[in-house]
Design a protein around this motif. Structure first.
Motif, PDB file in Angstrom:
ATOM      1  N   VAL A   1      37.057  40.445  30.396  1.00  0.00           N
ATOM      2  CA  VAL A   1      37.977  39.703  31.518  1.00  0.00           C
ATOM      3  C   VAL A   1      38.085  38.450  31.146  1.00  0.00           C
TER       4      VAL A   1
ATOM      5  N   LYS B   1      35.767  39.884  38.517  1.00  0.00           N
ATOM      6  CA  LYS B   1      36.931  40.509  39.117  1.00  0.00           C
ATOM      7  C   LYS B   1      36.560  41.775  39.702  1.00  0.00           C
TER       8      LYS B   1
ATOM      9  N   THR C   1      43.645  43.312  43.445  1.00  0.00           N
ATOM     10  CA  THR C   1      42.619  42.674  42.584  1.00  0.00           C
ATOM     11  C   THR C   1      42.505  41.091  42.862  1.00  0.00           C
TER      12      THR C   1
ATOM     13  N   ASN D   1      40.323  37.944  41.571  1.00  0.00           N
ATOM     14  CA  ASN D   1      39.489  37.337  40.263  1.00  0.00           C
ATOM     15  C   ASN D   1      38.746  36.255  40.789  1.00  0.00           C
TER      16      ASN D   1
END
Length: 231
Positions: free
Chosen positions: A160, A191, A202, A204
């Protein structure tokens, strides 16, 4: 003699590596070796909560609309950021103590209030509401709930943003969630990706442990939602 000295130096280097001082091999050790996926997830949950502060950003689908979020959570539990996007409008979010403040555009308030005529009056105004009994939207305990991190499966490691990560997955009722856990340094969540027909998205996570300053709006700039609904 020179060759013997080089051989001795190499042996010392490897002996140091054995006790964790340096390295003599390109092979990296798995920090989660021997741990089940559920235990790795629990370790990540504890580390992420213990960091005290962090930032979460990303986007997802809710009721077929794309919603973007970007906010930072302070060690105190206070937080600030933005939420929304598209036809649903956008709003700034600020939580200070037991009070939540929202400042949205007209599109946001129309959506939030079901098309109420009061939306125009609320445009670009801070509106306060109770933050909820369990800490509200910025509660790390709710965000990193270890009780929900069960029946996990470890997949092949990934990266990531250049950081090595252990990859854990959980599938339930047609919904798959993939968790990326830092494999270097503290085992923070990096994540989380949710896929499936319902609410894919998604998120983060970053800036763990970095100070976050949150200041409540001036009283003169705030409207009370409870009082507003009475009028």
């Amino acid at each position: 003699m020179a060759a013997n000295r080089k051989l001795l130096a190499a042996a010392v280097a490897c002996a140091a590596a054995f006790v964790g001082i340096t390295g003599c091999s390109s092979e990296e050790k798995d920090p989660f070796d021997g741990m089940s996926a559920d235990k790795i997830a629990k370790k990540a949950s504890d580390a992420s909560k213990d960091a005290g502060s962090f930032r979460v950003s990303g986007e997802g689908k809710q009721d077929a609309e794309t919603v973007k979020v970007d906010f930072s959570v302070a060690k105190s539990g206070d937080c600030k950021g933005k939420v929304g996007g598209g036809a649903a409008g956008t709003a700034e979010l600020l939580v200070s103590g037991n009070t939540q403040y929202m400042k949205g555009d007209e599109a946001y308030w129309k959506k939030a209030m079901g098309g109420s005529g009061k939306a125009a009056a609320l445009k670009d105004k801070w509106v306060k509401t109770p933050n909820g009994e369990t800490g509200g939207v910025c509660d790390p305990d709710a965000m990193f709930q270890s009780k929900d991190l069960k029946d996990m499966k470890r997949e092949k490691d990934s990266e990531v943003d250049g950081e090595k990560a252990a990859v854990l997955t959980k599938s339930k009722s047609g919904k798959k969630t993939t968790f990326y856990v830092a494999a270097e340094g503290k085992p923070y969540f990096l994540k989380v990706v949710t896929s499936g027909k319902e609410d894919p998205g998604t998120m983060n996570f970053s800036d763990y442990g970095k100070p976050v300053a949150v200041k409540a709006p001036a009283p003169g700039d705030v409207m009370d939602m409870e009082e507003l609904m009475k009028s």
